[in-house]
Design a protein around this motif. Structure first.
Motif, short mmCIF file in Angstrom:
data_model
loop_
_atom_site.label_atom_id
_atom_site.label_comp_id
_atom_site.label_asym_id
_atom_site.label_seq_id
_atom_site.Cartn_x
_atom_site.Cartn_y
_atom_site.Cartn_z
N LEU A 4 35.83 -28.12 -4.55
CA LEU A 4 35.19 -28.99 -5.48
C LEU A 4 34.01 -28.35 -6.26
O LEU A 4 33.29 -29.20 -6.74
CB LEU A 4 35.44 -30.49 -5.30
CG LEU A 4 36.47 -31.04 -5.24
CD1 LEU A 4 36.51 -32.48 -4.87
CD2 LEU A 4 37.50 -31.10 -6.38
N LYS A 7 32.34 -29.26 -9.46
CA LYS A 7 33.01 -30.29 -10.38
C LYS A 7 31.93 -31.72 -10.02
O LYS A 7 31.22 -31.88 -8.89
CB LYS A 7 34.19 -30.52 -9.40
CG LYS A 7 35.22 -29.45 -9.58
CD LYS A 7 35.62 -29.43 -11.08
CE LYS A 7 36.61 -28.26 -11.25
NZ LYS A 7 36.90 -27.99 -12.82
N LYS A 8 32.16 -32.51 -10.91
CA LYS A 8 31.22 -33.79 -10.96
C LYS A 8 32.02 -34.97 -11.12
O LYS A 8 32.82 -35.21 -11.95
CB LYS A 8 30.32 -33.71 -12.33
CG LYS A 8 29.36 -32.43 -12.18
CD LYS A 8 28.40 -32.63 -13.61
CE LYS A 8 27.35 -31.29 -13.55
NZ LYS A 8 28.23 -30.18 -14.21
N VAL A 9 31.75 -36.00 -10.04
CA VAL A 9 32.45 -37.10 -9.80
C VAL A 9 31.59 -38.48 -10.05
O VAL A 9 30.76 -38.40 -9.25
CB VAL A 9 33.36 -36.85 -8.74
CG1 VAL A 9 34.33 -38.21 -8.34
CG2 VAL A 9 34.28 -35.95 -8.31
N LEU A 29 34.14 -36.05 -0.65
CA LEU A 29 34.06 -35.31 -1.99
C LEU A 29 32.73 -34.29 -1.89
O LEU A 29 32.93 -33.16 -2.33
CB LEU A 29 33.68 -36.32 -3.17
CG LEU A 29 35.04 -37.14 -3.54
CD1 LEU A 29 34.51 -38.48 -4.41
CD2 LEU A 29 36.05 -36.50 -4.34
N THR A 30 31.74 -35.13 -1.25
CA THR A 30 30.40 -33.89 -1.29
C THR A 30 30.89 -32.72 -0.67
O THR A 30 30.47 -31.76 -1.00
CB THR A 30 29.20 -34.83 -0.95
OG1 THR A 30 29.27 -36.20 -1.33
CG2 THR A 30 28.08 -34.12 -0.69
N ALA A 34 31.89 -31.30 -4.68
CA ALA A 34 31.52 -31.85 -5.83
C ALA A 34 30.16 -32.41 -5.81
O ALA A 34 29.60 -32.89 -4.65
CB ALA A 34 32.65 -33.12 -5.88
N GLU A 35 29.77 -32.94 -6.68
CA GLU A 35 28.55 -33.35 -6.98
C GLU A 35 28.92 -35.05 -7.59
O GLU A 35 29.61 -35.22 -8.42
CB GLU A 35 27.58 -33.13 -8.22
CG GLU A 35 26.07 -33.56 -8.29
CD GLU A 35 25.25 -32.87 -9.37
OE1 GLU A 35 25.62 -32.13 -9.83
OE2 GLU A 35 24.45 -33.81 -9.70
N CYS A 83 30.22 -36.40 -16.16
CA CYS A 83 31.28 -36.30 -15.13
C CYS A 83 32.60 -35.52 -15.78
O CYS A 83 32.95 -35.49 -16.74
CB CYS A 83 31.59 -37.56 -14.54
SG CYS A 83 32.36 -38.72 -15.88
N CYS A 174 40.53 -38.15 -2.01
CA CYS A 174 39.71 -36.95 -2.07
C CYS A 174 40.98 -35.82 -2.50
O CYS A 174 40.66 -35.22 -3.30
CB CYS A 174 39.10 -36.69 -0.90
SG CYS A 174 38.09 -35.22 -0.86
N LEU A 181 41.27 -32.15 -10.20
CA LEU A 181 40.24 -31.10 -10.86
C LEU A 181 40.34 -29.90 -10.72
O LEU A 181 39.81 -28.88 -11.52
CB LEU A 181 38.90 -31.53 -10.19
CG LEU A 181 38.27 -32.96 -10.46
CD1 LEU A 181 37.31 -33.51 -9.84
CD2 LEU A 181 38.13 -33.02 -11.99
#
Ligand code: C5P
Length: 401
Positions: A4, A7-9, A29-30, A34-35, A83, A174, A181
């Motif tokens: 990820l 990618k921004k969630v 997610l992190t 992802a951010e 996002c 997730c 994504l």
């Protein structure tokens, strides 16, 4: 790169006991690269302190539409644009109703209205509330407005009821975010895979098996899933946990593996036969434990059906990838097998020499197809699996065009 990466969630949390699972979701997610920014409603804050998500996401948590300090850093319209995915998890019945009606009387609802990006909701509520026609209607209408519906799951609920309404587990959410994504090179492809050894019963307590650990097959399942494939893994007995998001069918014998594969093969796009299937089984396994009675005991073995050859002989057949584990003349045997079993691709490795192959965490492969070959250098099975999946994606796309 992480699955990820970049990618921004935006994770919206509403009031529900499942809010504790969202802490794990932020972590997962992190970890996937992802951010993550978190928005909480007022009722969500009654269940979990914002500080928890702040610590896990590494960013301040957005709470209020009229928070001047937060608005000056990134106003709510900017946040909605920022996002790639807005995921509301848990999404309460109340929130879904308001969202469907287009309310904007708190920050999260405003963001849902203002977002042009994908919005997903993970409902979490009592099963009666979920079954209520009002909720069902809201969900149907939200889906018609292109809101993604992730879950709910069925099972025991905090209130003691049992039924549909539980929020999906953090790992499942997730995985869904990842699939959404990063569609990957195998997006939309159904990949069927065998892995591990088989066990051929001698009697109720004894069996014939081999040294396969299943590590290569499980690494391929993970790599295929990461590239967006929908993966079904038919696995013999191994000491490994199935990769998240992969549909695991656990089997023991070659016959069970054959049946599980043949049931699904015609509906699959790619078949990877990574299992070390026992070539022979005991002709008649004893119904009772065999007792020590004489100096010598003979077992009569009969040949098992070749699963890979059976799949490749199907009229409606998937793209077939076989493995060849050889102790000598790897190339010769591999090319023979490619032809004999009518395969699209074969991945060969030398076993019994050095730090690769059975029972180790490393491997190296020489991959052949009708008019080409490619060497995958000695590396961890995870890395080798990634490169093999890239190659399969490339050859599969070529074969279809
Ligand atoms: O002929 P050999 O056993 O060396 O072929 C190995 C390949 O065939 C592997 O891909 C293995 O998973 C597959 N195989 C199979 N069913 C069998 C024997 C082998 O699918 N009964």
């Amino acid at each position: 790169m992480q699955a990820l990466g970049n990618k921004k969630v935006l994770l919206g949390i509403t009031g529900g006991i499942a809010a504790y699972k969202s802490a794990e979701l932020v972590r997962l997610l992190t970890k996937a690269g992802a951010e993550v920014r978190v928005v909480m409603t007022a009722s969500a804050q009654k269940f979990v302190q914002p500080l928890t998500y702040q610590a896990l996401s590494g960013h301040r948590v957005y709470l209020d539409l009229f928070d001047a300090e937060a608005e000056s850093a990134m106003d709510h319209i900017e946040l909605a644009r920022w996002c790639d995915l807005l995921l509301v998890a848990p999404a309460s019945a109340d929130f879904l109703g308001k969202m469907n009606a287009g309310y904007a009387d708190n920050l999260l609802l405003t963001l849902c209205l203002a977002s042009k990006q994908s919005v997903a909701v993970a409902p979490a509520m009592n099963q009666q509330m979920f079954a209520n026609p009002a909720t069902q209607e809201n969900i149907k209408q939200l889906a018609a407005k292109n809101v993604l519906l992730w879950g709910p799951a069925e099972g025991e609920q905090a209130c003691g009821d049992v039924g549909p309404g539980r929020m999906l587990e953090a790992q499942q959410l997730c995985d869904k975010a990842l699939q959404h994504l990063s569609p990957g090179r195998l997006a939309g492809v159904k990949l069927l895979l065998t892995a591990g050894p088989t066990r051929e019963a001698i009697d109720p307590v004894r069996y014939i098996s081999n040294r396969s650990s299943g590590k290569m097959g499980y690494a391929i399942a993970t790599a295929a899933f990461e590239q967006g494939a929908s993966v079904t893994l038919v696995s013999g007995p191994v000491a490994l946990t199935a990769p998240g998001g992969v549909n695991l069918i656990a089997v023991e014998s070659a016959q069970q593996m054959h049946d599980a594969v043949l049931q699904r093969a015609a509906d699959s796009d790619v078949f990877v036969a990574c299992a070390a299937v026992s070539d022979y089984r005991v002709d008649q396994a004893a119904a009772q434990k065999i007792k020590k009675s004489s100096d010598k005991l003979s077992l009569r073995l009969v040949l098992n059906t070749d699963i890979l050859a059976a799949v490749s002989a199907l009229e409606q057949r998937p793209f077939c990838v076989g493995f060849a584990a050889e102790t000598q003349d790897v190339e010769g045997y591999a090319l023979d097998k490619l032809k004999q079993k009518n395969l699209d691709m074969i991945a060969a490795n030398q076993v019994g020499a050095g730090n690769s192959g059975f029972e180790t965490d490393f491997n190296q492969l020489e991959v052949f197809w009708r008019d080409g070959r490619h060497a995958i250098a000695h590396a961890s099975k995870t890395e080798v699996a990634k490169q093999l999946i890239d190659l399969i994606a490339e050859r599969y796309t070529c074969a279809r065009s």
